[in-house]
Write an enzyme that holds these catalytic residues in place. Sequence first.
Site, PDB file in Angstrom:
ATOM      1  N   ASP A  17       0.858  -1.181   0.000  1.00  0.00           N
ATOM      2  CA  ASP A  17       0.000   0.000   0.000  1.00  0.00           C
ATOM      3  C   ASP A  17       0.899   1.238   0.000  1.00  0.00           C
ATOM      4  O   ASP A  17       1.794   1.339  -0.831  1.00  0.00           O
ATOM      5  CB  ASP A  17      -0.968  -0.053   1.191  1.00  0.00           C
ATOM      6  CG  ASP A  17      -1.940   1.110   1.229  1.00  0.00           C
ATOM      7  OD1 ASP A  17      -2.928   1.077   0.474  1.00  0.00           O
ATOM      8  OD2 ASP A  17      -1.726   2.049   2.019  1.00  0.00           O
ATOM      9  N   HIS A  21      -6.973  -6.300  -1.123  1.00  0.00           N
ATOM     10  CA  HIS A  21      -5.932  -5.286  -0.959  1.00  0.00           C
ATOM     11  C   HIS A  21      -4.851  -5.659   0.049  1.00  0.00           C
ATOM     12  O   HIS A  21      -3.708  -5.233  -0.082  1.00  0.00           O
ATOM     13  CB  HIS A  21      -6.579  -3.969  -0.531  1.00  0.00           C
ATOM     14  CG  HIS A  21      -5.602  -2.860  -0.343  1.00  0.00           C
ATOM     15  ND1 HIS A  21      -4.826  -2.369  -1.373  1.00  0.00           N
ATOM     16  CD2 HIS A  21      -5.250  -2.145   0.764  1.00  0.00           C
ATOM     17  CE1 HIS A  21      -4.058  -1.406  -0.914  1.00  0.00           C
ATOM     18  NE2 HIS A  21      -4.281  -1.249   0.374  1.00  0.00           N
TER      19      HIS A  21
END
Length: 320
Positions: A99, A298
């Site tokens: 991320d 994610h």
Amino acid sequence: MVRHRMVDVNGIRLHLAEQGDGPLVVLLHGFPESWHSWHRQFGPLADAGFRVVAPDQRGYGRSDHPEDVGAYTILHLVGDVVGLVRALGEERAYVVGHDWGAPVAWHTALLRPDVVRGVAGLSVPPPFRGARPPLATMEEMFGGRFYWNYFARPGVADAEFGADPRTALRKFIFFASGDAPDAGEGGQPLVDPERGWLATMPDPEVLPRWFTEEDLDALTESFSQGFTGALNWYRNLDRNWELTAPWQGAVVDRPALYVYGDRDVVPAFPGTPELISQLPELMPSLWRPPLELAGCGHWTQQERPEEVNAALVEFLRACD
């Protein structure tokens, strides 16, 4: 056993967790996370012969939270990585990010290749600087509803997430995971300007099997000082674009690995699918074609720890 300590880096104190001996591997978390998001990587990487270190990055967890919004630019964040490597008594390291940690890892390799043995990014692909500032671009494209723009507004997301951090984090983690009902359908993460973001997110009755109540406890505790430091990273997106102008057209030339999930919203951002498909041609240093994990959302290293660990160990050994 994972050990914890504080180190002084660039005028601030960073908390870090570490395990193992051997070549240094620095693991960089994203938002809204902490060093703990890598806890399933420590044992396998240490057992493979590496010294594993995961800091709480500036603005997160037990590390310092500078008040100045301008203290969270990409140059500060890269500086923290370089300073951390030096503070640990090393000259070079492998740098792995997920991320927001991925842009920090990629930019560390781009700006200071002399410090980086190899670089791996999870979810967020390597940086190719666009023609226009990112916040301005998304503001125009989505009428200010893209989550970057929402996060960039002073105090707004800070208050929404801070009102009930545990619920906010539970909903956020589930929303962006491969377990969410509509994960991978290509929708952009847009925010209702009247209701905020959390109001539109489902609140799971049962957590995904890979994210336990203990994980949620640890994550909630890491935000005991609030969300402002972490959100300040987003408030520097356009500033980062300005600061990286000298590297327009530059490409990461260190050995590189990119891993992402096919149900992750980030690789579906505007222009990103095309970038990923072109990476093998755009970046000759890519060790192998991008690794796509089926059914993964994610939270790459948390949702698919075995596959991520295997890929990282193979990559790190190939670079060593």
